[in-house]
Design a protein around this motif. Sequence first.
Motif, short mmCIF file in Angstrom:
data_model
loop_
_atom_site.label_atom_id
_atom_site.label_comp_id
_atom_site.label_asym_id
_atom_site.label_seq_id
_atom_site.Cartn_x
_atom_site.Cartn_y
_atom_site.Cartn_z
N PRO A 160 2.93 -5.59 9.19
CA PRO A 160 3.28 -6.29 7.96
C PRO A 160 3.84 -5.40 6.85
CG PRO A 160 1.10 -6.95 8.75
CD PRO A 160 1.50 -5.75 9.52
N PHE A 161 3.56 -4.10 6.94
CA PHE A 161 3.89 -3.20 5.84
C PHE A 161 5.16 -2.39 6.06
CE2 PHE A 161 -0.82 -3.53 6.02
CZ PHE A 161 -1.00 -4.27 4.86
N ILE A 162 5.71 -2.42 7.27
CA ILE A 162 6.84 -1.56 7.55
C ILE A 162 8.05 -1.92 6.69
CG2 ILE A 162 8.55 -0.91 9.31
CD1 ILE A 162 6.29 -0.93 11.36
N PRO A 204 0.83 -1.22 0.00
CA PRO A 204 0.00 0.00 0.00
C PRO A 204 0.86 1.26 0.00
CG PRO A 204 -0.70 -1.55 1.71
CD PRO A 204 0.62 -2.03 1.20
N ASP A 205 0.26 2.32 -0.47
CA ASP A 205 0.89 3.64 -0.38
C ASP A 205 0.55 4.31 0.94
OD1 ASP A 205 1.98 4.18 -3.32
OD2 ASP A 205 0.05 3.14 -3.46
N VAL A 206 -0.63 4.00 1.47
CA VAL A 206 -1.07 4.53 2.75
C VAL A 206 -1.77 3.43 3.53
CG1 VAL A 206 -2.65 6.16 3.91
CG2 VAL A 206 -1.34 6.90 1.91
N VAL A 207 -1.46 3.32 4.81
CA VAL A 207 -2.12 2.37 5.71
C VAL A 207 -2.78 3.18 6.82
CG1 VAL A 207 -1.84 0.44 7.32
CG2 VAL A 207 -0.48 0.53 5.21
N ILE A 208 -4.10 3.05 6.97
CA ILE A 208 -4.84 3.81 7.97
C ILE A 208 -5.37 2.87 9.04
CG2 ILE A 208 -6.74 5.41 8.41
CD1 ILE A 208 -6.58 6.30 5.52
N ALA A 209 -4.84 2.99 10.25
CA ALA A 209 -5.32 2.20 11.39
C ALA A 209 -6.47 2.97 12.02
CB ALA A 209 -4.20 1.96 12.39
N ASN A 210 -7.67 2.68 11.56
CA ASN A 210 -8.86 3.42 11.97
C ASN A 210 -9.74 2.63 12.94
OD1 ASN A 210 -11.35 5.27 11.58
ND2 ASN A 210 -12.04 3.30 10.78
N ALA A 211 -9.67 1.31 12.92
CA ALA A 211 -10.57 0.49 13.74
C ALA A 211 -10.42 0.84 15.21
CB ALA A 211 -10.27 -0.99 13.52
N GLY A 212 -11.54 0.96 15.89
CA GLY A 212 -11.49 1.27 17.32
C GLY A 212 -12.83 1.04 17.98
N ILE A 213 -12.80 0.88 19.31
CA ILE A 213 -14.01 0.74 20.08
C ILE A 213 -13.96 1.70 21.25
CG2 ILE A 213 -14.52 -1.64 19.43
CD1 ILE A 213 -13.20 -2.56 22.01
N SER A 214 -15.14 2.12 21.72
CA SER A 214 -15.23 3.07 22.83
C SER A 214 -16.32 2.60 23.77
CB SER A 214 -15.53 4.47 22.30
OG SER A 214 -15.68 5.38 23.37
#
Length: 262
Positions: free
Chosen positions: A122-124, A81-91
């Motif tokens: 995995p992407f680093i 990927p060109d961009v990886v967005i870690a968006n998943a979350g719970i509150s």
Amino acid sequence: MPAPLVFITGASSGLGQALAARYHRAGWRLALVARRESEMKNWADAQGISADSYEIYSADVSVIDSIAAAGQACLQRQGVPDVVIANAGISVGVDTAVRADIDVFARVLATNTVGMAATFQPFIAPMVQRGSGRFVGIGSVAGIRGLPGHGAYCASKAAAISYCESLRGELRGTGVGVSTICPGYIDTPLTRQNRYRMPFLMRPEDFAERAFAAERAGVSYGVIPWQMGVVAKLLRLLPNGLFDRLLAGRPRKHRQAEPPAP
């Protein structure tokens, strides 16, 4: 040259879908990640996104092997990927005096903090080898000061903010950047259950527009909307005694064992 690729977790609802829609409009290919595979497929079909421009990966970010496998599958099927967005979350609200809430606390940290690192892992190496790319960690203004009843969420987001800062330093000079983007109150299924006022409430689409611009500009840290950034800085400057009095009596976030607000 293929279109650029963005890998987004939490893509089955809320901010994840809004971010996916914004990148799609910009001509990006999508790697959509969440537990609810059918909901991602239904959403993509409803958006009219062509089947050759996205892939779906079913994964639970709180389970390290699950999200790691999704990352490896993306590398094999779509490339780096060109961009990886870690968006998943719970509150979820917690009460430390309740034994069952400690399990909830652990689940929130596993999703919001450890899950972020597991999403990036995995992407680093492939990104560093290529010499380009960007990791985006979705934090929260709740990570700037601890709010009563929000111990798990505030702690997880404070840790996520610090983690992204650490990773940014580690990747300095590699060509791979790290952005920390902290939303204020966004109108999503998570926030609709809140029992308290939510100043500067934003639509997910508006947040996604600004987050896309921030990521494209290479911003290392940003709060959206900016007004919440000002509020957060002011709260950070308050003496503890004044801060505690200001928050006294504030409604707390519902706990897992409690029904959500009507």
